[in-house]
Design a protein around this motif. Structure first.
Motif, PDB file in Angstrom:
ATOM      1  N   ALA A  60       0.827  -1.215   0.000  1.00 38.13           N
ATOM      2  CA  ALA A  60       0.000   0.000   0.000  1.00 38.13           C
ATOM      3  C   ALA A  60       0.855   1.257   0.000  1.00 38.13           C
ATOM      4  O   ALA A  60       0.424   2.308  -0.487  1.00 38.13           O
ATOM      5  CB  ALA A  60      -0.925  -0.005   1.214  1.00 38.13           C
ATOM      6  N   ALA A  61       2.071   1.156   0.525  1.00 40.15           N
ATOM      7  CA  ALA A  61       2.944   2.328   0.609  1.00 40.15           C
ATOM      8  C   ALA A  61       3.534   2.723  -0.741  1.00 40.15           C
ATOM      9  O   ALA A  61       3.971   3.867  -0.916  1.00 40.15           O
ATOM     10  CB  ALA A  61       4.068   2.070   1.605  1.00 40.15           C
ATOM     11  N   VAL A  62       3.572   1.803  -1.709  1.00 45.33           N
ATOM     12  CA  VAL A  62       4.288   2.079  -2.960  1.00 45.33           C
ATOM     13  C   VAL A  62       3.373   2.245  -4.162  1.00 45.33           C
ATOM     14  O   VAL A  62       3.863   2.446  -5.278  1.00 45.33           O
ATOM     15  CB  VAL A  62       5.323   0.965  -3.257  1.00 45.33           C
ATOM     16  CG1 VAL A  62       6.251   0.772  -2.066  1.00 45.33           C
ATOM     17  CG2 VAL A  62       4.646  -0.356  -3.637  1.00 45.33           C
ATOM     18  N   THR A  63       2.074   2.191  -3.981  1.00 43.14           N
ATOM     19  CA  THR A  63       1.170   2.115  -5.137  1.00 43.14           C
ATOM     20  C   THR A  63       1.296   3.263  -6.127  1.00 43.14           C
ATOM     21  O   THR A  63       1.093   3.075  -7.328  1.00 43.14           O
ATOM     22  CB  THR A  63      -0.297   2.020  -4.669  1.00 43.14           C
ATOM     23  OG1 THR A  63      -0.565   3.096  -3.759  1.00 43.14           O
ATOM     24  CG2 THR A  63      -0.568   0.695  -3.981  1.00 43.14           C
ATOM     25  N   ASP A  64       1.632   4.472  -5.645  1.00 43.71           N
ATOM     26  CA  ASP A  64       1.752   5.598  -6.581  1.00 43.71           C
ATOM     27  C   ASP A  64       3.128   6.259  -6.511  1.00 43.71           C
ATOM     28  O   ASP A  64       3.297   7.403  -6.939  1.00 43.71           O
ATOM     29  CB  ASP A  64       0.651   6.628  -6.324  1.00 43.71           C
ATOM     30  CG  ASP A  64       0.779   7.273  -4.945  1.00 43.71           C
ATOM     31  OD1 ASP A  64       1.578   6.776  -4.122  1.00 43.71           O
ATOM     32  OD2 ASP A  64       0.068   8.272  -4.689  1.00 43.71           O
TER      33      ASP A  64
END
Length: 302
Positions: A60-64
């Motif tokens: 979730a921390a790297v999605t964008d």
């Protein structure tokens, strides 16, 4: 123009929290997302407003993100990389801050095939750990070594170089295995010696009835500072860089034997020559701005 707009930091200890603070200071428009495996650290990161968003999972921390920095012990790199693989944007650059590089490079490439990976090592730190230990100026005037693998895109290297320079660091490009050999003598072996000396002193405590600690002079005090470094991180460093560390340890053992012989036989000239050479190295480190020239290492005695 800023090299990155959205930065994800996985691991919010000393280095990760320092990166977050430095980005806030030098690149205030960058969107920061953080994650840490420890729920207590995540809660503390929220409490001190360390980043813009704290994610519950690495994915979730790297999605964008357009830059992902893994600030975890080197032994955890493969696991964390696997955890972000499904959510990592195709155009994101993945980097790290580990103290050994060849093993990290291999682990990241295996877990993230096709990703743009540029390992890095900011040569800076303190003996403290945790999200409250970081500070924005940690990287000012310090070296950050990038070890891009063969075939890494020049544009990505330029962007990551600009990022670290923007945080106040000086950037050097180096082969990963050469990095590991250099850091084995400049960082890893000194830590190993510090852990050993402090461990020996601890064993002597029963004999000396606490006099080792009571009468600690500056030299031993400095060793205890180094030996207070994070045990998980340094366990992983020694295991990950064992070949280079063992090579440097053998060289050190040979030099220590020569020093022992000089003391035994009263060879004052040999001792004086050695101490003269090492004193010159200390002066060179100060001249290059890598340490404090003030008396007693700049310690306050108030």
């Amino acid at each position: 123009m800023l090299p990155f707009a959205r930065v994800s930091i996985i691991g919010l200890g000393l280095i990760g929290s320092s990166i977050a603070r430095a980005v806030r200071q030098h690149m205030p428009t960058v969107r920061l997302t953080g994650h840490d495996a420890d729920p207590g650290v995540r809660a503390r990161a929220v409490a001190i407003d360390l980043v813009d968003d704290v994610a519950d999972t690495p994915g979730a921390a790297v999605t964008d993100a357009d830059l992902v920095i893994l600030c975890v012990p080197v032994g955890a790199m493969a696991t964390v990389a696997a955890a972000i693989a499904a959510d990592l944007p195709a155009d994101a650059i993945v980097s790290d801050v580990g103290s050994s590089k060849a093993g990290v490079e291999a682990a990241l490439q295996a877990a993230l095939p096709g990703a743009t990976i540029i390992p890095a090592h900011p040569v800076a730190g303190t003996e403290n750990s945790g999200p409250d230990a970081g500070f924005a100026t940690l990287f000012h005037g310090r070296w950050c070594i990038l070890t891009p693998p063969e075939g890494a895109g020049e544009a990505a290297i330029v962007r990551l170089t600009a990022f670290w320079e923007g945080l106040g660091a000086k950037v050097e490009i180096m082969d990963a295995r050469h990095h590991d050999l250099v850091l084995a003598i400049t960082s890893h072996l000194p830590h190993l010696i510090a852990y050993t000396i402090v461990g020996t002193a601890s064993d002597l405590e029963e004999v000396t009835q606490s006099e080792v600690i009571k009468y600690s002079a500056g030299g031993f005090r400095d060793f205890t500072r180094i030996a207070a470094s994070d045990p998980t991180m340094w366990r992983d460093v020694f295991l990950a860089n064992k070949d280079a560390v063992l090579e440097m340890l053998q060289r050190f053992s040979e030099d220590l034997t020569a020093l022992q012989r000089a003391i035994r036989w009263g060879d004052g000239d040999a001792l004086f020559d050695l101490f003269t050479r090492t004193r010159a190295i200390r002066r060179s480190i100060i001249e290059q701005g890598q340490d404090d020239a003030r008396p007693d290492f700049g310690r306050s005695h108030e």
